[in-house]
Design a protein around this motif. Structure first.
Motif, PDB file in Angstrom:
ATOM      1  N   ASP A 107       0.881  -1.057  -0.004  1.00  0.00           N
ATOM      2  CA  ASP A 107      -0.114   0.072  -0.203  1.00  0.00           C
ATOM      3  C   ASP A 107       0.888   1.226   0.182  1.00  0.00           C
ATOM      4  O   ASP A 107       1.182   1.550   1.059  1.00  0.00           O
ATOM      5  CB  ASP A 107      -0.841   0.233   1.331  1.00  0.00           C
ATOM      6  N   LEU A 108       1.307   1.711  -1.201  1.00  0.00           N
ATOM      7  CA  LEU A 108       2.383   2.635  -1.111  1.00  0.00           C
ATOM      8  C   LEU A 108       1.704   3.935  -0.879  1.00  0.00           C
ATOM      9  O   LEU A 108       2.734   4.818   0.002  1.00  0.00           O
ATOM     10  CB  LEU A 108       2.596   2.707  -2.763  1.00  0.00           C
ATOM     11  N   ARG A 109       0.691   4.470  -0.997  1.00  0.00           N
ATOM     12  CA  ARG A 109       0.310   5.462  -0.360  1.00  0.00           C
ATOM     13  C   ARG A 109       0.307   5.652   1.030  1.00  0.00           C
ATOM     14  O   ARG A 109       0.820   6.754   1.746  1.00  0.00           O
ATOM     15  CB  ARG A 109      -1.175   5.970  -0.821  1.00  0.00           C
ATOM     16  N   SER A 110      -0.080   4.632   1.669  1.00  0.00           N
ATOM     17  CA  SER A 110      -0.068   4.667   3.050  1.00  0.00           C
ATOM     18  C   SER A 110       1.521   4.660   3.842  1.00  0.00           C
ATOM     19  O   SER A 110       1.650   5.365   4.854  1.00  0.00           O
ATOM     20  CB  SER A 110      -0.670   3.113   3.646  1.00  0.00           C
ATOM     21  N   LEU A 111       2.302   3.887   3.059  1.00  0.00           N
ATOM     22  CA  LEU A 111       3.644   4.050   3.313  1.00  0.00           C
ATOM     23  C   LEU A 111       4.240   5.188   3.307  1.00  0.00           C
ATOM     24  O   LEU A 111       4.979   5.870   4.023  1.00  0.00           O
ATOM     25  CB  LEU A 111       4.626   2.945   2.338  1.00  0.00           C
ATOM     26  N   ILE A 112       3.785   6.027   2.098  1.00  0.00           N
ATOM     27  CA  ILE A 112       4.298   7.469   2.108  1.00  0.00           C
ATOM     28  C   ILE A 112       3.796   8.408   3.218  1.00  0.00           C
ATOM     29  O   ILE A 112       4.664   9.091   3.881  1.00  0.00           O
ATOM     30  CB  ILE A 112       3.888   8.114   0.656  1.00  0.00           C
ATOM     31  N   LEU A 113       2.664   8.268   3.348  1.00  0.00           N
ATOM     32  CA  LEU A 113       1.903   9.037   4.479  1.00  0.00           C
ATOM     33  C   LEU A 113       2.602   8.961   5.719  1.00  0.00           C
ATOM     34  O   LEU A 113       2.451   9.665   6.800  1.00  0.00           O
ATOM     35  CB  LEU A 113       0.576   8.821   4.494  1.00  0.00           C
ATOM     36  N   LYS A 114       3.053   7.509   5.924  1.00  0.00           N
ATOM     37  CA  LYS A 114       3.750   7.327   7.111  1.00  0.00           C
ATOM     38  C   LYS A 114       4.973   7.898   7.449  1.00  0.00           C
ATOM     39  O   LYS A 114       5.889   7.744   8.405  1.00  0.00           O
ATOM     40  CB  LYS A 114       3.887   5.805   7.583  1.00  0.00           C
ATOM     41  N   GLY A 115       5.423   8.547   6.345  1.00  0.00           N
ATOM     42  CA  GLY A 115       6.716   9.067   6.395  1.00  0.00           C
ATOM     43  C   GLY A 115       7.587   8.718   5.257  1.00  0.00           C
ATOM     44  O   GLY A 115       8.774   9.645   4.875  1.00  0.00           O
ATOM     45  N   GLY A 116       7.544   7.694   4.606  1.00  0.00           N
ATOM     46  CA  GLY A 116       8.380   7.011   3.506  1.00  0.00           C
ATOM     47  C   GLY A 116       8.799   5.592   3.577  1.00  0.00           C
ATOM     48  O   GLY A 116       8.554   4.722   4.517  1.00  0.00           O
ATOM     49  N   PHE A 117       9.435   5.321   2.456  1.00  0.00           N
ATOM     50  CA  PHE A 117      10.060   3.758   2.617  1.00  0.00           C
ATOM     51  C   PHE A 117      10.994   3.607   1.727  1.00  0.00           C
ATOM     52  O   PHE A 117      11.279   4.594   0.806  1.00  0.00           O
ATOM     53  CB  PHE A 117       8.720   2.957   2.421  1.00  0.00           C
ATOM     54  N   SER A 118      11.875   2.484   1.766  1.00  0.00           N
ATOM     55  CA  SER A 118      12.949   2.431   0.558  1.00  0.00           C
ATOM     56  C   SER A 118      12.384   0.919  -0.310  1.00  0.00           C
ATOM     57  O   SER A 118      11.844   0.121   0.553  1.00  0.00           O
ATOM     58  CB  SER A 118      14.315   2.199   1.408  1.00  0.00           C
ATOM     59  N   THR A 119      13.070   0.737  -1.191  1.00  0.00           N
ATOM     60  CA  THR A 119      12.433  -0.611  -2.066  1.00  0.00           C
ATOM     61  C   THR A 119      13.743  -0.837  -2.960  1.00  0.00           C
ATOM     62  O   THR A 119      14.589  -0.139  -3.234  1.00  0.00           O
ATOM     63  CB  THR A 119      11.175  -0.122  -3.009  1.00  0.00           C
ATOM     64  N   THR A 120      13.825  -2.071  -2.841  1.00  0.00           N
ATOM     65  CA  THR A 120      14.898  -2.638  -4.077  1.00  0.00           C
ATOM     66  C   THR A 120      14.467  -3.107  -5.274  1.00  0.00           C
ATOM     67  O   THR A 120      14.891  -3.986  -6.008  1.00  0.00           O
ATOM     68  CB  THR A 120      15.424  -3.844  -3.377  1.00  0.00           C
ATOM     69  N   LYS A 121      12.791  -2.714  -5.526  1.00  0.00           N
ATOM     70  CA  LYS A 121      12.305  -3.257  -6.723  1.00  0.00           C
ATOM     71  C   LYS A 121      12.682  -2.187  -7.915  1.00  0.00           C
ATOM     72  O   LYS A 121      12.217  -2.727  -9.101  1.00  0.00           O
ATOM     73  CB  LYS A 121      10.652  -3.285  -6.432  1.00  0.00           C
ATOM     74  N   ILE A 122      13.518  -1.334  -7.811  1.00  0.00           N
ATOM     75  CA  ILE A 122      13.974  -0.282  -8.841  1.00  0.00           C
ATOM     76  C   ILE A 122      15.327  -0.872  -9.363  1.00  0.00           C
ATOM     77  O   ILE A 122      16.040  -0.673  -8.484  1.00  0.00           O
ATOM     78  CB  ILE A 122      13.662   1.217  -8.518  1.00  0.00           C
ATOM     79  N   LEU A 123      15.429  -1.504 -10.358  1.00  0.00           N
ATOM     80  CA  LEU A 123      16.578  -2.140 -10.499  1.00  0.00           C
ATOM     81  C   LEU A 123      17.396  -1.011 -11.742  1.00  0.00           C
ATOM     82  O   LEU A 123      16.623  -0.474 -12.614  1.00  0.00           O
ATOM     83  CB  LEU A 123      16.583  -3.391 -11.231  1.00  0.00           C
ATOM     84  N   PHE A 124      18.624  -1.115 -11.846  1.00  0.00           N
ATOM     85  CA  PHE A 124      19.443  -0.394 -12.892  1.00  0.00           C
ATOM     86  C   PHE A 124      20.521  -1.292 -13.500  1.00  0.00           C
ATOM     87  O   PHE A 124      21.032  -2.411 -12.911  1.00  0.00           O
ATOM     88  CB  PHE A 124      20.355   0.780 -12.185  1.00  0.00           C
ATOM     89  N   ASP A 125      21.139  -0.833 -14.619  1.00  0.00           N
ATOM     90  CA  ASP A 125      22.279  -1.659 -15.100  1.00  0.00           C
ATOM     91  C   ASP A 125      23.331  -1.384 -14.392  1.00  0.00           C
ATOM     92  O   ASP A 125      23.476  -0.261 -13.632  1.00  0.00           O
ATOM     93  CB  ASP A 125      22.432  -0.973 -16.737  1.00  0.00           C
ATOM     94  N   SER A 126      24.029  -2.393 -14.283  1.00  0.00           N
ATOM     95  CA  SER A 126      25.471  -2.249 -13.640  1.00  0.00           C
ATOM     96  C   SER A 126      26.086  -1.112 -13.718  1.00  0.00           C
ATOM     97  O   SER A 126      26.620  -0.698 -14.919  1.00  0.00           O
ATOM     98  CB  SER A 126      26.300  -3.727 -13.713  1.00  0.00           C
ATOM     99  N   GLY A 127      26.649  -0.201 -12.727  1.00  0.00           N
ATOM    100  CA  GLY A 127      27.375   0.839 -12.859  1.00  0.00           C
ATOM    101  C   GLY A 127      26.883   2.204 -13.518  1.00  0.00           C
ATOM    102  O   GLY A 127      27.291   3.006 -14.087  1.00  0.00           O
ATOM    103  N   SER A 128      25.543   2.002 -13.682  1.00  0.00           N
ATOM    104  CA  SER A 128      24.691   2.828 -14.637  1.00  0.00           C
ATOM    105  C   SER A 128      23.598   3.343 -13.875  1.00  0.00           C
ATOM    106  O   SER A 128      22.916   2.826 -12.827  1.00  0.00           O
ATOM    107  CB  SER A 128      24.264   2.281 -15.926  1.00  0.00           C
TER     108      SER A 128
END
Length: 420
Positions: A301-322
């Motif tokens: 529940d992303l909105r609930s997590l934001i309203l509580k102050g925020g959160f971190s996630t590992t679901k956003i992935l990037f190319d290595s070193g980029s």
């Protein structure tokens, strides 16, 4: 002269009679045609009446059928289903977490009839059977069964169908079907855990209650019987939805809430699940089987997590070193953007974090550019206002796990969202 006059009179009389005869003939024909038209109109009216009655009968039955179909549709709305031999719908799919990740799913179609299913473990036995056009997993008496899953998350929904037959009087005293929850993966009774269970003795009112019980040194003791008419759920197919939210346990039976205990699963007792069957008699052809098993993780529940102050996630992935975002990250980013589109008051500080591999100065720059890439995804692809965002990089300075393992490094490579 007299003879001539008489002749003329006679001719006139004959002419008049001929004319009268012709007139009568015409009137007769006209009357006959009128009568024919009257009959025709009457036949037309009767025909129309009969036709209307026939059409009313046809469309009336169609209307009744439509109402029945609507009722059936209403009863099974929102579910994907197939019928058993008794017409009971087997419900599949998660109505609780439709957008969640499926952690486990088994309809036993990959298993042969008579075999023990490949994705399960037991301390007893069992076999795949046929129910209508579908397959189910028949449990053996006094057996415990667990699906081959990893440790389950804090929030998930377990859904399955319980298929039962021949559960009446004989040989069912002391029988029981239930589910155990524990923090340990075992086929024995967990040292610490909880369960809900009910009798399968349809011929007795003892089955019209559900027992909830937990045990162990680190558990708040609960042992209670909750009234619920299970008796009418036997010798058919019944759909169960078990929802675990941290310590909270909710159980829905055919979409009716049967259990709601806010502190039942303390100390991570929901991490592992066991099905178990006690009693029943194969000689009496008692059948207790499970089908269409699915475990779905609750979507954040992303909105609930934001309203509580925020959160971190590992679901956003990037190319290595980029700072190039990988495509598999788009689904999560799109969900995040939808929250921001729905609530225009939300403003975010986006913070990038890296693991400790490489140069610390480069990691700081990389973390900042990755945070900027996430912000630009929202602005360029979703049309969100740039004024709603800030971005920062923290590099490797704020780890949440040790950097001496691949798993720990993966946790540290994260994106953090803070409410402004």
């Amino acid at each position: 002269m007299k003879i001539k006059n008489c002749s003329i009179a006679l001719l006139l009389l004959l002419g008049t009679q001929i004319c009268n005869a012709q007139l009568i003939d015409k009137l007769k024909k006209k009357a006959e045609r009128a009568a024919e038209r009257t009959v025709e109109r009457r036949v037309e009216r009767e025909t129309e009446k009969k036709t209307d009655q026939a059409m009313d009968s046809v469309f009336g039955s169609d209307k009744k059928k439509t109402k029945k179909e609507k009722k059936s549709s209403k009863e099974s709305s929102g579910s994907s289903s197939s019928s058993t031999k008794k017409g009971q719908d087997i419900v599949t799919g998660s109505s609780f977490f439709p957008n969640g990740d499926i952690l486990f799913s088994d309809d036993f179609n990959q298993d042969n009839f008579g075999d023990f299913p490949a994705n399960w473990d037991t301390n007893s036995g069992g076999e795949v059977i046929k129910v209508g056009q579908n397959k189910a997993f028949k449990l053996n008496p006094n057996g415990t069964y667990s699906a081959k899953t990893n440790k389950l998350p804090e929030n998930y929904a377990l859904e399955f169908d319980l298929v039962t037959e021949n559960l009446d009087y004989k040989g069912l005293s002391g029988s029981q079907f239930g589910i155990n929850f524990s923090s340990e993966q075992t086929l024995n009774r967990p040292k610490n855990g909880g369960k809900f269970s009910f009798s399968l003795w349809k011929g007795s009112t003892v089955c019209n209650q559900i027992n909830v019980q937990n045990w162990g040194k680190t558990n708040a003791k609960i042992d209670n019987n909750i009234p619920f008419k299970m008796q009418e759920k036997f010798n058919t197919t019944t759909h169960f939805t078990v929802v675990v939210n941290g310590n909270r346990l909710r159980v829905f039976i055919d979409n009716e809430k049967a259990i709601d205990l806010p502190s039942f699963l303390s100390n991570n007792f929901g991490n592992y699940i066991q099905f178990y069957l006690k009693g029943t008699d194969p000689k009496e052809n008692h059948i207790a089987a499970i089908a269409n098993v699915k475990i779905t993780e609750e979507g954040e529940d992303l909105r609930s997590l934001i309203l509580k102050g925020g959160f971190s996630t590992t679901k956003i992935l990037f190319d290595s070193g980029s700072d190039k975002i990988k495509k598999e990250s788009y689904e999560f980013l799109d969900k995040m953007a939808k929250v921001l589109q729905d609530d225009k008051t939300l403003r975010l500080n986006i913070i990038g974090h890296t693991d400790s591999d490489g140069d610390s100065v480069k990691n700081m720059t990389l973390s900042k550019s990755r945070a900027a890439a996430v912000m630009n995804y929202f602005i360029d692809n979703k049309g969100l206002d740039k004024a709603r965002f800030m971005f920062q990089g923290r590099g490797e300075n704020e780890p949440v796990a040790e950097n001496n393992s691949a798993a720990g490094k993966a946790k540290n490579r994260r994106v953090e969202f803070q409410k402004i």
